[in-house]
Motif scaffolding. Structure first.
Motif, PDB file in Angstrom:
ATOM      1  N   THR A  92       0.828  -1.204   0.000  1.00  0.00           N
ATOM      2  CA  THR A  92       0.000   0.000   0.000  1.00  0.00           C
ATOM      3  C   THR A  92       0.864   1.256   0.000  1.00  0.00           C
ATOM      4  O   THR A  92       0.630   2.192  -0.760  1.00  0.00           O
ATOM      5  CB  THR A  92      -0.948  -0.004   1.219  1.00  0.00           C
ATOM      6  N   TYR A  93       1.863   1.280   0.855  1.00  0.00           N
ATOM      7  CA  TYR A  93       2.731   2.445   0.982  1.00  0.00           C
ATOM      8  C   TYR A  93       3.532   2.665  -0.295  1.00  0.00           C
ATOM      9  O   TYR A  93       3.651   3.798  -0.782  1.00  0.00           O
ATOM     10  CB  TYR A  93       3.671   2.253   2.173  1.00  0.00           C
ATOM     11  N   LEU A  94       4.085   1.610  -0.854  1.00  0.00           N
ATOM     12  CA  LEU A  94       4.930   1.724  -2.049  1.00  0.00           C
ATOM     13  C   LEU A  94       4.116   1.573  -3.327  1.00  0.00           C
ATOM     14  O   LEU A  94       4.559   0.964  -4.294  1.00  0.00           O
ATOM     15  CB  LEU A  94       6.072   0.707  -1.998  1.00  0.00           C
ATOM     16  N   SER A  95       2.951   2.177  -3.322  1.00  0.00           N
ATOM     17  CA  SER A  95       2.107   2.161  -4.518  1.00  0.00           C
ATOM     18  C   SER A  95       2.301   3.466  -5.287  1.00  0.00           C
ATOM     19  O   SER A  95       2.673   4.499  -4.720  1.00  0.00           O
ATOM     20  CB  SER A  95       0.635   2.014  -4.132  1.00  0.00           C
ATOM     21  N   ALA A 167      11.382   8.318  -5.873  1.00  0.00           N
ATOM     22  CA  ALA A 167      10.442   8.094  -6.978  1.00  0.00           C
ATOM     23  C   ALA A 167       9.735   9.385  -7.369  1.00  0.00           C
ATOM     24  O   ALA A 167       9.498   9.633  -8.553  1.00  0.00           O
ATOM     25  CB  ALA A 167       9.431   7.013  -6.592  1.00  0.00           C
ATOM     26  N   ARG A 168       9.409  10.218  -6.399  1.00  0.00           N
ATOM     27  CA  ARG A 168       8.712  11.473  -6.696  1.00  0.00           C
ATOM     28  C   ARG A 168       9.558  12.429  -7.529  1.00  0.00           C
ATOM     29  O   ARG A 168       9.028  13.328  -8.177  1.00  0.00           O
ATOM     30  CB  ARG A 168       8.293  12.165  -5.403  1.00  0.00           C
ATOM     31  N   LEU A 169      10.858  12.239  -7.534  1.00  0.00           N
ATOM     32  CA  LEU A 169      11.737  13.095  -8.341  1.00  0.00           C
ATOM     33  C   LEU A 169      11.680  12.754  -9.823  1.00  0.00           C
ATOM     34  O   LEU A 169      12.063  13.569 -10.661  1.00  0.00           O
ATOM     35  CB  LEU A 169      13.194  12.934  -7.876  1.00  0.00           C
ATOM     36  N   LEU A 170      11.221  11.560 -10.135  1.00  0.00           N
ATOM     37  CA  LEU A 170      11.260  11.073 -11.513  1.00  0.00           C
ATOM     38  C   LEU A 170      10.070  11.590 -12.317  1.00  0.00           C
ATOM     39  O   LEU A 170       8.939  11.592 -11.830  1.00  0.00           O
ATOM     40  CB  LEU A 170      11.311   9.549 -11.510  1.00  0.00           C
ATOM     41  N   MET A 175       8.933   5.212 -14.715  1.00  0.00           N
ATOM     42  CA  MET A 175      10.190   5.288 -13.958  1.00  0.00           C
ATOM     43  C   MET A 175       9.918   5.194 -12.458  1.00  0.00           C
ATOM     44  O   MET A 175      10.638   4.513 -11.725  1.00  0.00           O
ATOM     45  CB  MET A 175      10.916   6.593 -14.287  1.00  0.00           C
ATOM     46  N   ARG A 176       8.874   5.908 -12.017  1.00  0.00           N
ATOM     47  CA  ARG A 176       8.514   5.860 -10.598  1.00  0.00           C
ATOM     48  C   ARG A 176       8.120   4.440 -10.198  1.00  0.00           C
ATOM     49  O   ARG A 176       8.543   3.935  -9.155  1.00  0.00           O
ATOM     50  CB  ARG A 176       7.383   6.852 -10.297  1.00  0.00           C
ATOM     51  N   GLU A 177       7.331   3.797 -11.036  1.00  0.00           N
ATOM     52  CA  GLU A 177       6.888   2.427 -10.741  1.00  0.00           C
ATOM     53  C   GLU A 177       8.068   1.467 -10.656  1.00  0.00           C
ATOM     54  O   GLU A 177       8.085   0.559  -9.826  1.00  0.00           O
ATOM     55  CB  GLU A 177       5.875   1.957 -11.779  1.00  0.00           C
ATOM     56  N   LYS A 178       9.064   1.657 -11.482  1.00  0.00           N
ATOM     57  CA  LYS A 178      10.252   0.796 -11.454  1.00  0.00           C
ATOM     58  C   LYS A 178      10.975   0.905 -10.108  1.00  0.00           C
ATOM     59  O   LYS A 178      11.356  -0.108  -9.513  1.00  0.00           O
ATOM     60  CB  LYS A 178      11.193   1.174 -12.600  1.00  0.00           C
ATOM     61  N   VAL A 179      11.129   2.107  -9.614  1.00  0.00           N
ATOM     62  CA  VAL A 179      11.774   2.322  -8.316  1.00  0.00           C
ATOM     63  C   VAL A 179      10.923   1.721  -7.196  1.00  0.00           C
ATOM     64  O   VAL A 179      11.436   1.037  -6.297  1.00  0.00           O
ATOM     65  CB  VAL A 179      12.019   3.828  -8.070  1.00  0.00           C
ATOM     66  N   ASP A 185       9.892  -5.280  -3.837  1.00  0.00           N
ATOM     67  CA  ASP A 185      10.433  -6.640  -3.956  1.00  0.00           C
ATOM     68  C   ASP A 185      11.544  -6.880  -2.924  1.00  0.00           C
ATOM     69  O   ASP A 185      11.599  -7.949  -2.313  1.00  0.00           O
ATOM     70  CB  ASP A 185      10.962  -6.886  -5.371  1.00  0.00           C
ATOM     71  N   PHE A 186      12.401  -5.888  -2.744  1.00  0.00           N
ATOM     72  CA  PHE A 186      13.484  -6.011  -1.774  1.00  0.00           C
ATOM     73  C   PHE A 186      12.935  -6.214  -0.368  1.00  0.00           C
ATOM     74  O   PHE A 186      13.350  -7.135   0.346  1.00  0.00           O
ATOM     75  CB  PHE A 186      14.396  -4.782  -1.822  1.00  0.00           C
TER      76      PHE A 186
END
Length: 191
Positions: A92-95, A167-170, A175-179, A185-186
């Motif tokens: 949820t947080y890393l959405s 991610a917000r810088l991208l 690109m944000r989704e990739k980060v 996953d980590f």
């Protein structure tokens, strides 16, 4: 014209909600008293009928922001099995939605650098709000002992906060989704 007894409390809560979103979206300086009062449909002069100072409003708006994200994360955790609740919180947080809507996001993502420069009195008040947030999240964290859950909380949330900030810088959603995916996953494979 007489107002209902609860009118003043309702107006105060509206001011706090509006300030909470404005502070997260625009930073501490973006939440001027006049802008916050204008958002609430009130005049600048009415501010001191509700608050003793801008710092009082700031602390209440941070409290509101922490509670808003804690409620969202608690809902995610409660909708999962207890042993995987922390994973639902991470997801949820890393959405992308959490990343892209800073006005509704965790106050730490939006304001950590600014809050770190606050004076000592303000930092103590901010710490109290952060401690409440941590206490709400600890029951969901992995680990058998409280000390293990606290370590997990700090490792998981520090990673998530930093990830969202980067991610917000991208400029592009892909690109944000990739980060976000890499950090998700980590974390999900680390505990």
């Amino acid at each position: 014209m007489r107002y209902r007894p609860e009118h003043k409390d309702e107006v105060r809560q509206k001011i706090v909600k509006d300030a909470s979103r404005r502070v997260r979206a625009e930073g501490l300086t973006g939440a001027s008293v006049s802008a916050v009062m204008r958002d609430a449909g009130l005049t600048h002069g009415g501010f001191y009928k509700h608050f003793g100072s801008k710092d009082e409003l700031l602390v209440e708006s941070l409290s509101d922001g922490f509670q808003e994200i804690a409620d969202r994360l608690t809902q995610a955790g409660n909708s999962s099995r207890p042993e995987t609740a922390w994973k639902a919180i991470v997801k949820t947080y890393l959405s992308l939605e959490h990343c892209d809507h800073i006005e509704c996001a965790c106050p730490l993502v939006a304001l950590a650098p600014e809050l770190s420069r606050a004076d000592k009195t303000m930092k103590r008040r901010i710490f109290i709000e952060l401690a409440k947030y941590r206490e709400q999240m600890l029951p969901f964290m992995p680990g058998r002992r409280i000390a293990d859950r606290e370590r997990a909380f700090f490792a998981i949330f520090s990673t998530m906060i930093g990830t969202i900030e980067i991610a917000r810088l991208l400029p592009e959603a892909a690109m944000r989704e990739k980060v976000l995916t890499a950090a998700r996953d980590f974390l999900l494979s680390s505990f």
